[in-house]
Scaffold this motif. Sequence first.
Motif, PDB file in Angstrom:
ATOM      1  N   THR A 156       8.613   5.814   3.580  1.00 58.57           N
ATOM      2  CA  THR A 156       9.060   4.439   3.809  1.00 58.57           C
ATOM      3  C   THR A 156      10.249   4.029   2.941  1.00 58.57           C
ATOM      4  O   THR A 156      10.800   2.944   3.131  1.00 58.57           O
ATOM      5  CB  THR A 156       7.893   3.458   3.553  1.00 58.57           C
ATOM      6  OG1 THR A 156       7.424   3.630   2.204  1.00 58.57           O
ATOM      7  CG2 THR A 156       6.744   3.734   4.517  1.00 58.57           C
ATOM      8  N   ASP A 158       0.807  -1.215   0.000  1.00 55.52           N
ATOM      9  CA  ASP A 158       0.000   0.000   0.000  1.00 55.52           C
ATOM     10  C   ASP A 158       0.846   1.273   0.000  1.00 55.52           C
ATOM     11  O   ASP A 158       0.316   2.380   0.093  1.00 55.52           O
ATOM     12  CB  ASP A 158      -0.957   0.011   1.193  1.00 55.52           C
ATOM     13  CG  ASP A 158      -0.230  -0.093   2.529  1.00 55.52           C
ATOM     14  OD1 ASP A 158       0.967  -0.449   2.529  1.00 55.52           O
ATOM     15  OD2 ASP A 158      -0.862   0.189   3.556  1.00 55.52           O
ATOM     16  N   ASP A 159       2.173   1.140  -0.120  1.00 60.06           N
ATOM     17  CA  ASP A 159       3.029   2.316  -0.239  1.00 60.06           C
ATOM     18  C   ASP A 159       2.783   2.999  -1.580  1.00 60.06           C
ATOM     19  O   ASP A 159       2.576   2.344  -2.607  1.00 60.06           O
ATOM     20  CB  ASP A 159       4.507   1.934  -0.139  1.00 60.06           C
ATOM     21  CG  ASP A 159       4.923   1.586   1.281  1.00 60.06           C
ATOM     22  OD1 ASP A 159       4.146   1.888   2.202  1.00 60.06           O
ATOM     23  OD2 ASP A 159       6.003   1.002   1.451  1.00 60.06           O
ATOM     24  N   ASN A 195       3.298   6.972   2.699  1.00 58.34           N
ATOM     25  CA  ASN A 195       2.028   6.476   3.186  1.00 58.34           C
ATOM     26  C   ASN A 195       1.332   7.589   3.938  1.00 58.34           C
ATOM     27  O   ASN A 195       1.975   8.410   4.595  1.00 58.34           O
ATOM     28  CB  ASN A 195       2.221   5.275   4.116  1.00 58.34           C
ATOM     29  CG  ASN A 195       1.565   4.025   3.543  1.00 58.34           C
ATOM     30  OD1 ASN A 195       0.416   4.071   3.114  1.00 58.34           O
ATOM     31  ND2 ASN A 195       2.283   2.915   3.546  1.00 58.34           N
TER      32      ASN A 195
END
Length: 341
Positions: free
Chosen positions: A319, A98-99, A339
């Motif tokens: 991230t 989901d990054d 994110n």
Amino acid sequence: MKKLGCFHKLLFLVNSFIASTLLLAYFLPYIPPKTFPFISILSLGVPVLMLINLLFCVYWIVLLKKQFLLSFIVLLFGINHIWSAVRFSKADTSHATDDIGVMSYNVRQFNRYDWISDKNIPAEITSFIKKEKPSILSLQEYYRDERVDLSDYNYSYIQYKGEKAKAGHAIYSKFPIVGKGSLDFKDTYNNAIYTDLLINKDTIRVYNIHLESLKINPKVEQFKDNKLRDEFISRVGHSFKQQQIQVEEILASIEKSPYPCVLTGDLNNSVFSYVYRRLSDNFVDAFKEAGTGLGRTYVFDFISLRIDVVMVDPRFAITGFITYNEKLSDHYPIMAYINIL
């Protein structure tokens, strides 16, 4: 220890001048270019000044001379400047599904004027982008080229400067665009555009900025010619003043944004500059947070600079960060993984 001889006294005098110049350069991020445009040019030379001072420091240490303290203290004083250009953390290449990958790339009009001898540059850039699969793609110096296929992206905003212009700036997205705009900088082909993207239930604003260009390619040979050197200094000084005006417009636009912002683009200036400090005051630099190695994104004949950035609102988590080594333009592409917190 023996006292310094005539040669080393002269050498230390040169050392003192270089150290003093670097010390002055440390304060440039706090001095508006419109006040002292010519002094602002020193920001481009900070990496070279640091390297020379480091060499002086090593030289005096080898000779067991206390004179090493001058360059050592000056370098120590500018440790935050060093961390802006170099990171020694280990790169993390793993990312959660989901990054959000945000890529910024000055594509130099896809080699429109054959600056690079390779005739297949547009297709190679397209292939590179498809391979890396950024969710959001900011392109500076975009050009209408039928060989460029970015049909993987369902959403895009492309803004050209002038009715007949073929070059401009683009933001491609895999998320729906629910708003967009252009700042339309005056009297220049440079610009800043933005898109509001709907990501699940959140909306974010992504800026693609391209500050005033230096308008001259500083080859080593130019600095041997007084006329060309003076022309370079004059043009860069003017460009820095224009950059200050443009950054003020960008910050005013950000102030009005109802959404958290991501800044991407080409500053046409170093991370030791006034414009970088202004933009990074309320944003997190993705390279400083998660990058590694020498953060160069543009290489002159004799100096490497980090002039391309991804900065994010503190409400985002960073991230990962990658500086690529693709030589398909005069810039290197960068990508940050973020994110929404």
